[in-house]
Design a protein around this motif. Structure first.
Motif, PDB file in Angstrom:
ATOM      1  N   MET A 188       0.822  -1.210   0.000  1.00 41.72           N
ATOM      2  CA  MET A 188       0.000   0.000   0.000  1.00 41.72           C
ATOM      3  C   MET A 188       0.858   1.263   0.000  1.00 41.72           C
ATOM      4  O   MET A 188       0.421   2.323  -0.454  1.00 41.72           O
ATOM      5  CB  MET A 188      -0.933   0.000   1.215  1.00 41.72           C
ATOM      6  N   LEU A 189       2.084   1.143   0.486  1.00 43.11           N
ATOM      7  CA  LEU A 189       3.006   2.284   0.523  1.00 43.11           C
ATOM      8  C   LEU A 189       3.858   2.373  -0.745  1.00 43.11           C
ATOM      9  O   LEU A 189       4.752   3.212  -0.839  1.00 43.11           O
ATOM     10  CB  LEU A 189       3.920   2.170   1.749  1.00 43.11           C
ATOM     11  N   GLY A 190       3.584   1.497  -1.708  1.00 39.09           N
ATOM     12  CA  GLY A 190       4.355   1.506  -2.947  1.00 39.09           C
ATOM     13  C   GLY A 190       5.731   0.898  -2.806  1.00 39.09           C
ATOM     14  O   GLY A 190       6.634   1.191  -3.594  1.00 39.09           O
ATOM     15  N   ALA A 191       5.917   0.063  -1.799  1.00 38.56           N
ATOM     16  CA  ALA A 191       7.223  -0.567  -1.548  1.00 38.56           C
ATOM     17  C   ALA A 191       7.063  -2.077  -1.522  1.00 38.56           C
ATOM     18  O   ALA A 191       7.465  -2.756  -0.576  1.00 38.56           O
ATOM     19  CB  ALA A 191       7.808  -0.066  -0.237  1.00 38.56           C
ATOM     20  N   ASP A 192       6.441  -2.609  -2.545  1.00 36.01           N
ATOM     21  CA  ASP A 192       6.154  -4.038  -2.612  1.00 36.01           C
ATOM     22  C   ASP A 192       7.427  -4.863  -2.471  1.00 36.01           C
ATOM     23  O   ASP A 192       8.443  -4.568  -3.103  1.00 36.01           O
ATOM     24  CB  ASP A 192       5.484  -4.354  -3.951  1.00 36.01           C
ATOM     25  N   ALA A 193       7.381  -5.884  -1.620  1.00 32.25           N
ATOM     26  CA  ALA A 193       8.552  -6.749  -1.411  1.00 32.25           C
ATOM     27  C   ALA A 193       8.695  -7.797  -2.499  1.00 32.25           C
ATOM     28  O   ALA A 193       9.652  -8.573  -2.497  1.00 32.25           O
ATOM     29  CB  ALA A 193       8.466  -7.426  -0.044  1.00 32.25           C
TER      30      ALA A 193
END
Length: 304
Positions: free
Chosen positions: A255-260
């Motif tokens: 959701m924060l645009g930092a997909d793992a």
């Protein structure tokens, strides 16, 4: 037909078993029923390790699992040279696919003081793998393990596949080539990054700390379309295990645009299966072996 063309013929994950995907990568066509039965039977017969390899693993019980796996694969080449492998009539590619899970399951038992695992002749590849690790191996977990293994079977010409190609191009045998691939895969720039991802998720600790972590580390988005299969598998297992913290952290990062990405959902999936953390990389190697072998065949024109 090249490796990427072979893989792109069908959306493998969730559609085929690991054995079917492995056959496709090795033999470049989807197996007919009789071919699949024969292939699965050969894998089953090849699972048991030569005594020399078991004794070697016992002496290395305190070493890292990936170090032991790499060393044992190399030693399998020496056992073959001595004509001491009872399964020598089985294609060495198939022996490697069958034995990688047995190697790290045997090492895990040795270091844990447990009885050495005995491969289950009547089990498929995924069910046998889970059983040898002493994990639940019901139909749901077997089906999802198949999905996990198939999802990671082939990931293009990364460092590990390239290392295998370079080795065989220089005239090395298949055991040396896979040893080279494993050595490269263990590095932080390749599969070893799975361990870094697991450490990152532990450091974050809870979903409400994800925003602070992203702000400090400026993690960029890194979505991978293959991750959706592992995400779905992890979520399906979480409904049973009730272990959802890692999944919640991954969703917060997304959701924060930092997909793992694939690595994050690989960690979540293995965690849900109950795989020990330092076996995450050997588990991935048990999948990637099929892709490495396909790259080796492509490099040599099938002369392995």
């Amino acid at each position: 037909m090249d490796v990427e063309t072979t893989i792109s013929k069908i959306d493998l994950a969730g559609q085929v078993s690991f054995e079917e995907a492995a056959f496709l990568l090795l033999y470049k066509h989807i197996p007919k029923r009789a071919e699949l039965i024969a292939f699965s039977t050969r894998l089953s017969k090849a699972r048991a390790l030569p005594l020399q390899i078991v004794e070697l693993i016992k002496t290395l019980r305190h070493a890292r699992p990936m170090t032991v796996l790499r060393t044992a694969v190399s030693a399998l080449g020496a056992v073959q040279e001595q004509q001491a492998d009872r399964a020598s009539r089985i294609d060495p590619r198939e022996r490697l696919i069958a034995r990688i899970p047995t190697i790290f399951a045997t090492h895990h038992a040795c270091r844990s003081g447990a009885a050495l695992p005995v491969p289950h002749a009547g089990f498929g590849h995924s069910k046998n793998l889970l059983a040898m690790l002493g994990l639940a191996h019901d139909d749901l977990r077997v089906r999802l393990t198949d999905i996990g293994l198939v999802t990671q079977a082939e990931q293009g010409t990364g460092a590990s596949a390239f290392a295998a190609r370079v080795a065989v191009n220089a005239g090395a045998d298949i055991f040396a080539a896979i040893t080279a691939a494993l050595g490269s895969f263990d590095g932080p720039g390749q599969g070893g990054a799975i361990a870094e991802t697991a450490a990152m998720l532990k450091e974050i600790g809870s979903p409400d700390r994800a925003k602070e972590y992203v702000r400090k580390h400026r993690k960029k988005a890194g979505e991978d379309p293959r991750a959706q299969h592992l995400r779905a598998a992890a979520e399906e297992l979480a409904a049973i295990t009730r272990r959802g913290t890692t999944l919640e952290i991954l969703e917060a990062l997304h959701m924060l645009g930092a997909d793992a990405g694939l690595r994050g959902w690989t960690v979540a999936f293995y965690e849900q299966l109950g795989i020990p953390e330092d076996l995450y990389l050997p588990m991935s190697a048990a999948s990637r072996i099929t892709g490495w072998l396909a790259h080796i065949d492509e490099e040599t024109g099938g002369r392995t």
